[in-house]
Write a protein that holds these residues in place. Structure first.
Motif, PDB file in Angstrom:
ATOM      1  N   ASN A 286       0.824  -1.208   0.000  1.00 52.71           N
ATOM      2  CA  ASN A 286       0.000   0.000   0.000  1.00 52.71           C
ATOM      3  C   ASN A 286       0.858   1.259   0.000  1.00 52.71           C
ATOM      4  O   ASN A 286       0.547   2.233  -0.675  1.00 52.71           O
ATOM      5  CB  ASN A 286      -0.938   0.009   1.205  1.00 52.71           C
ATOM      6  CG  ASN A 286      -2.014  -1.049   1.093  1.00 52.71           C
ATOM      7  OD1 ASN A 286      -2.339  -1.499  -0.003  1.00 52.71           O
ATOM      8  ND2 ASN A 286      -2.567  -1.459   2.220  1.00 52.71           N
ATOM      9  N   ARG A 287       1.958   1.222   0.741  1.00 47.79           N
ATOM     10  CA  ARG A 287       2.857   2.373   0.800  1.00 47.79           C
ATOM     11  C   ARG A 287       3.485   2.631  -0.572  1.00 47.79           C
ATOM     12  O   ARG A 287       3.551   3.778  -1.026  1.00 47.79           O
ATOM     13  CB  ARG A 287       3.936   2.142   1.844  1.00 47.79           C
ATOM     14  CG  ARG A 287       4.665   3.391   2.233  1.00 47.79           C
ATOM     15  CD  ARG A 287       5.546   3.197   3.457  1.00 47.79           C
ATOM     16  NE  ARG A 287       4.998   2.175   4.342  1.00 47.79           N
ATOM     17  CZ  ARG A 287       5.716   1.280   5.012  1.00 47.79           C
ATOM     18  NH1 ARG A 287       7.014   1.289   4.936  1.00 47.79           N
ATOM     19  NH2 ARG A 287       5.157   0.381   5.779  1.00 47.79           N
ATOM     20  N   VAL A 288       3.935   1.573  -1.258  1.00 49.60           N
ATOM     21  CA  VAL A 288       4.502   1.717  -2.604  1.00 49.60           C
ATOM     22  C   VAL A 288       3.446   2.286  -3.546  1.00 49.60           C
ATOM     23  O   VAL A 288       3.715   3.204  -4.328  1.00 49.60           O
ATOM     24  CB  VAL A 288       5.045   0.372  -3.135  1.00 49.60           C
ATOM     25  CG1 VAL A 288       5.416   0.470  -4.611  1.00 49.60           C
ATOM     26  CG2 VAL A 288       6.241  -0.080  -2.319  1.00 49.60           C
ATOM     27  N   ARG A 289       2.233   1.777  -3.475  1.00 46.96           N
ATOM     28  CA  ARG A 289       1.149   2.264  -4.328  1.00 46.96           C
ATOM     29  C   ARG A 289       0.885   3.741  -4.088  1.00 46.96           C
ATOM     30  O   ARG A 289       0.744   4.528  -5.017  1.00 46.96           O
ATOM     31  CB  ARG A 289      -0.134   1.460  -4.090  1.00 46.96           C
ATOM     32  CG  ARG A 289      -1.266   1.883  -5.041  1.00 46.96           C
ATOM     33  CD  ARG A 289      -2.617   1.357  -4.623  1.00 46.96           C
ATOM     34  NE  ARG A 289      -2.957   1.946  -3.317  1.00 46.96           N
ATOM     35  CZ  ARG A 289      -3.385   1.245  -2.280  1.00 46.96           C
ATOM     36  NH1 ARG A 289      -3.562  -0.043  -2.361  1.00 46.96           N
ATOM     37  NH2 ARG A 289      -3.666   1.847  -1.139  1.00 46.96           N
ATOM     38  N   ASP A 290       0.859   4.155  -2.825  1.00 45.71           N
ATOM     39  CA  ASP A 290       0.587   5.554  -2.487  1.00 45.71           C
ATOM     40  C   ASP A 290       1.693   6.480  -2.978  1.00 45.71           C
ATOM     41  O   ASP A 290       1.419   7.553  -3.525  1.00 45.71           O
ATOM     42  CB  ASP A 290       0.392   5.706  -0.982  1.00 45.71           C
ATOM     43  CG  ASP A 290      -0.866   4.996  -0.486  1.00 45.71           C
ATOM     44  OD1 ASP A 290      -1.745   4.681  -1.321  1.00 45.71           O
ATOM     45  OD2 ASP A 290      -0.952   4.753   0.736  1.00 45.71           O
ATOM     46  N   VAL A 291       2.950   6.066  -2.813  1.00 44.17           N
ATOM     47  CA  VAL A 291       4.079   6.886  -3.277  1.00 44.17           C
ATOM     48  C   VAL A 291       4.052   6.996  -4.798  1.00 44.17           C
ATOM     49  O   VAL A 291       4.243   8.074  -5.366  1.00 44.17           O
ATOM     50  CB  VAL A 291       5.426   6.307  -2.775  1.00 44.17           C
ATOM     51  CG1 VAL A 291       6.603   6.971  -3.462  1.00 44.17           C
ATOM     52  CG2 VAL A 291       5.532   6.441  -1.272  1.00 44.17           C
ATOM     53  N   PHE A 292       3.800   5.896  -5.468  1.00 47.17           N
ATOM     54  CA  PHE A 292       3.738   5.910  -6.930  1.00 47.17           C
ATOM     55  C   PHE A 292       2.585   6.790  -7.409  1.00 47.17           C
ATOM     56  O   PHE A 292       2.747   7.603  -8.317  1.00 47.17           O
ATOM     57  CB  PHE A 292       3.563   4.479  -7.455  1.00 47.17           C
ATOM     58  CG  PHE A 292       3.534   4.399  -8.950  1.00 47.17           C
ATOM     59  CD1 PHE A 292       4.696   4.492  -9.693  1.00 47.17           C
ATOM     60  CD2 PHE A 292       2.333   4.238  -9.618  1.00 47.17           C
ATOM     61  CE1 PHE A 292       4.667   4.431 -11.080  1.00 47.17           C
ATOM     62  CE2 PHE A 292       2.299   4.175 -11.010  1.00 47.17           C
ATOM     63  CZ  PHE A 292       3.457   4.272 -11.729  1.00 47.17           C
ATOM     64  N   SER A 293       1.435   6.655  -6.798  1.00 48.35           N
ATOM     65  CA  SER A 293       0.263   7.452  -7.192  1.00 48.35           C
ATOM     66  C   SER A 293       0.518   8.943  -7.018  1.00 48.35           C
ATOM     67  O   SER A 293       0.055   9.755  -7.822  1.00 48.35           O
ATOM     68  CB  SER A 293      -0.960   7.040  -6.378  1.00 48.35           C
ATOM     69  OG  SER A 293      -1.364   5.739  -6.736  1.00 48.35           O
ATOM     70  N   ALA A 294       1.247   9.320  -5.988  1.00 46.24           N
ATOM     71  CA  ALA A 294       1.548  10.728  -5.759  1.00 46.24           C
ATOM     72  C   ALA A 294       2.558  11.269  -6.764  1.00 46.24           C
ATOM     73  O   ALA A 294       2.597  12.465  -7.035  1.00 46.24           O
ATOM     74  CB  ALA A 294       2.075  10.920  -4.340  1.00 46.24           C
ATOM     75  N   ALA A 295       3.369  10.380  -7.353  1.00 42.27           N
ATOM     76  CA  ALA A 295       4.443  10.811  -8.251  1.00 42.27           C
ATOM     77  C   ALA A 295       4.019  10.902  -9.715  1.00 42.27           C
ATOM     78  O   ALA A 295       4.716  11.533 -10.504  1.00 42.27           O
ATOM     79  CB  ALA A 295       5.624   9.847  -8.119  1.00 42.27           C
ATOM     80  N   VAL A 296       2.911  10.295 -10.099  1.00 42.22           N
ATOM     81  CA  VAL A 296       2.504  10.288 -11.511  1.00 42.22           C
ATOM     82  C   VAL A 296       1.141  10.958 -11.684  1.00 42.22           C
ATOM     83  O   VAL A 296       0.336  11.014 -10.755  1.00 42.22           O
ATOM     84  CB  VAL A 296       2.433   8.853 -12.086  1.00 42.22           C
ATOM     85  CG1 VAL A 296       3.788   8.187 -12.058  1.00 42.22           C
ATOM     86  CG2 VAL A 296       1.426   8.012 -11.342  1.00 42.22           C
ATOM     87  N   SER A 297       0.926  11.459 -12.891  1.00 39.15           N
ATOM     88  CA  SER A 297      -0.365  12.077 -13.215  1.00 39.15           C
ATOM     89  C   SER A 297      -1.312  11.011 -13.740  1.00 39.15           C
ATOM     90  O   SER A 297      -0.902  10.123 -14.483  1.00 39.15           O
ATOM     91  CB  SER A 297      -0.189  13.134 -14.290  1.00 39.15           C
ATOM     92  OG  SER A 297       0.779  14.057 -13.915  1.00 39.15           O
ATOM     93  N   ARG A 298      -2.551  11.126 -13.369  1.00 40.15           N
ATOM     94  CA  ARG A 298      -3.564  10.184 -13.853  1.00 40.15           C
ATOM     95  C   ARG A 298      -4.514  10.905 -14.798  1.00 40.15           C
ATOM     96  O   ARG A 298      -4.806  12.079 -14.627  1.00 40.15           O
ATOM     97  CB  ARG A 298      -4.350   9.591 -12.700  1.00 40.15           C
ATOM     98  CG  ARG A 298      -3.532   8.646 -11.864  1.00 40.15           C
ATOM     99  CD  ARG A 298      -4.421   7.926 -10.870  1.00 40.15           C
ATOM    100  NE  ARG A 298      -3.626   7.021 -10.077  1.00 40.15           N
ATOM    101  CZ  ARG A 298      -3.540   5.714 -10.325  1.00 40.15           C
ATOM    102  NH1 ARG A 298      -4.205   5.189 -11.305  1.00 40.15           N
ATOM    103  NH2 ARG A 298      -2.799   4.956  -9.562  1.00 40.15           N
TER     104      ARG A 298
END
Length: 54
Positions: free
Chosen positions: A10-22
């Protein structure tokens, strides 16, 4: 990822989501490139001579 504990995943997912545009539909667009190289190692002289004598 599969070997991570759920909290770490979950932590990896959250960091990745914050770093990329959707996109509005939730997808992520990015550019990728692939490079491929094929090479051959030269045959040593003694091996080449032995093969030519057969």
């Amino acid at each position: 990822m599969a070997t991570l504990a759920p909290a770490d995943r979950n932590r990896v997912r959250d960091v990745f989501s914050a770093a990329v545009s959707r996109m509005p539909d939730g997808s992520i667009a990015f550019t990728a490139r692939a490079w491929a190289v094929r090479g051959r190692r030269p045959v040593r002289a003694e091996v080449s001579q032995a093969l030519s004598q057969q």
